[in-house]
Design an enzyme around this catalytic site. Structure first.
Site, PDB file in Angstrom:
ATOM      1  CG  ASP A  32       6.597   2.870   0.438  1.00  7.43           C
ATOM      2  OD1 ASP A  32       7.268   1.915  -0.027  1.00  7.43           O
ATOM      3  OD2 ASP A  32       5.937   2.768   1.488  1.00  7.43           O
ATOM      4  CB  ILE A  33      10.724   3.710   1.623  1.00 11.17           C
ATOM      5  CG1 ILE A  33      12.099   3.820   2.293  1.00 11.17           C
ATOM      6  CG2 ILE A  33       9.836   2.738   2.382  1.00 11.17           C
ATOM      7  CD1 ILE A  33      12.061   4.493   3.659  1.00 11.17           C
ATOM      8  CB  VAL A  34      14.465   0.679  -1.609  1.00  8.30           C
ATOM      9  CG1 VAL A  34      15.323   1.872  -1.983  1.00  8.30           C
ATOM     10  CG2 VAL A  34      15.304  -0.586  -1.539  1.00  8.30           C
ATOM     11  CG  ASP A  35      14.687  -0.142   5.546  1.00 12.44           C
ATOM     12  OD1 ASP A  35      15.162   0.947   5.896  1.00 12.44           O
ATOM     13  OD2 ASP A  35      14.699  -1.148   6.278  1.00 12.44           O
ATOM     14  CG  ASP A  77       1.558   1.348   7.527  1.00  7.83           C
ATOM     15  OD1 ASP A  77       2.540   1.072   6.807  1.00  7.83           O
ATOM     16  OD2 ASP A  77       1.019   0.527   8.296  1.00  7.83           O
ATOM     17  CE  LYS A  93      -3.403  -2.268   2.942  1.00 11.60           C
ATOM     18  NZ  LYS A  93      -3.942  -2.287   4.322  1.00 11.60           N
ATOM     19  CB  THR A 128       9.669  -4.863  -0.421  1.00 13.53           C
ATOM     20  OG1 THR A 128       9.497  -5.109   0.981  1.00 13.53           O
ATOM     21  CG2 THR A 128       8.315  -4.700  -1.070  1.00 13.53           C
TER      22      THR A 128
HETATM   23  P1  IMP Z   1      12.435  -3.268   2.531  1.00 13.46           P
HETATM   24  O1  IMP Z   1      11.862  -4.579   2.046  1.00 13.46           O
HETATM   25  O2  IMP Z   1      13.117  -3.371   3.870  1.00 13.46           O
HETATM   26  O3  IMP Z   1      13.265  -2.560   1.514  1.00 13.46           O
HETATM   27  O4  IMP Z   1      11.216  -2.355   2.909  1.00 13.46           O
HETATM   28  C1  IMP Z   1      10.383  -1.865   1.998  1.00 13.46           C
HETATM   29  C2  IMP Z   1       8.982  -1.708   2.550  1.00 13.46           C
HETATM   30  O5  IMP Z   1       8.926  -1.624   3.979  1.00 13.46           O
HETATM   31  C3  IMP Z   1       8.470  -0.405   2.047  1.00 13.46           C
HETATM   32  O6  IMP Z   1       7.847  -0.575   0.792  1.00 13.46           O
HETATM   33  C4  IMP Z   1       7.555   0.052   3.125  1.00 13.46           C
HETATM   34  O7  IMP Z   1       6.259  -0.425   2.827  1.00 13.46           O
HETATM   35  C5  IMP Z   1       8.096  -0.581   4.378  1.00 13.46           C
HETATM   36  N1  IMP Z   1       8.904   0.390   5.167  1.00 13.46           N
HETATM   37  C6  IMP Z   1      10.247   0.521   5.186  1.00 13.46           C
HETATM   38  N2  IMP Z   1      10.629   1.525   6.005  1.00 13.46           N
HETATM   39  C7  IMP Z   1       9.480   2.052   6.497  1.00 13.46           C
HETATM   40  C8  IMP Z   1       9.231   3.161   7.404  1.00 13.46           C
HETATM   41  O8  IMP Z   1      10.118   3.865   7.904  1.00 13.46           O
HETATM   42  N3  IMP Z   1       7.906   3.404   7.668  1.00 13.46           N
HETATM   43  C9  IMP Z   1       6.885   2.669   7.136  1.00 13.46           C
HETATM   44  N4  IMP Z   1       7.092   1.649   6.284  1.00 13.46           N
HETATM   45  C10 IMP Z   1       8.378   1.331   5.968  1.00 13.46           C
HETATM   46 MG    MG Z   2       5.902  -0.651   0.465  1.00 14.61          MG
END
Ligand code: IMP
Ligand code: MG
Length: 189
Positions: free
Chosen positions: A110-113, A169, A47, A117
């Site tokens: 939205d974001i790559v952490d 969120d 989302k 994902t």
């Molecule tokens: P990754 O798989 O760790 O790269 O995370 C990606 C997903 O985690 C993003 O698409 C977000 O939906 C969620 N996410 C990562 N960091 C945050 C944050 O600081 N706040 C809320 N959602 C986050």
């Molecule tokens: Mg996401």
């Protein structure tokens, strides 16, 4: 009044709505140039990408001499484990409806952490034989990467704090905020 409406969880601002708008415009200009006169399929990852994908699509459409056509689709990916933290595996909760085969696809998130994902989404879509596949994220935490994944377009580097707003969120709240903020201290992720 609910917690979301009273913004009780909202801490320090990370990006103003104006800064987000400027970053969306910058990314849209790059996409418009790179997909000039080609049909472009923007595939938002729900989302979190709900605001960004919608604004990005309209910003790309507003550029002169951009893609010949813009199509928008969404998939929904859920993470097991705590969002924004280590570990957890991704699961496809809702699939796209438009065909990916033969299309020039840009995945919008939205974001790559840690990268899991986006890596999951890339692998899923590569199996469907798109003509090309790139990724575009509004927010990036490059220092947190655990899985190496190609990020072709990245907007704003954000600090290593849990962020809310503009699609992101905390327990399904605060996605509606027009800015990006830190989750208020004292709330646990
Ligand atoms: P990754 O798989 O760790 O790269 O995370 C990606 C997903 O985690 C993003 O698409 C977000 O939906 C969620 N996410 C990562 N960091 C945050 C944050 O600081 N706040 C809320 N959602 C986050
Ligand atoms: Mg996401």
């Amino acid at each position: 009044m609910t917690a979301a409406r009273s913004e009780t969880g909202v801490g320090r601002r990370i990006c103003t709505a104006e800064e987000l708008g400027a970053a969306v415009e910058r990314l849209a200009a790059m996409l418009a140039a790179d997909y000039r006169r080609k049909p472009l399929l923007l595939l938002g990852v729900l989302k979190g990408a709900l605001c960004f994908a919608a604004d990005l699509a309209r910003a790309v459409a507003g550029k002169a001499d951009g893609p010949s056509e813009i199509m928008i689709d969404y998939i929904c990916v859920e993470r097991y484990g705590t969002l924004g933290s280590e570990g957890g595996t991704a699961r496809l909760a809702m699939d796209a409806t438009l065909p990916v085969a033969g299309a020039d696809v840009v995945v919008v998130d939205d974001i790559v952490d840690n990268g899991r994902t986006l890596a999951f989404v890339r692998a899923l879509l590569e199996g469907r034989r798109p003509a090309s596949l790139r990724t575009c994220v509004l927010f990036d935490r490059p220092g947190r990467r655990e899985v190496q994944v190609a990020v072709d377009y990245a907007g704003i580097e954000v600090p290593n704090v849990f962020a809310i707003g503009y699609g992101l969120d905390y327990k399904e709240l605060y996605r509606n905020l027009p800015y990006l903020a830190e989750l208020r201290e004292g709330l646990t992720v």
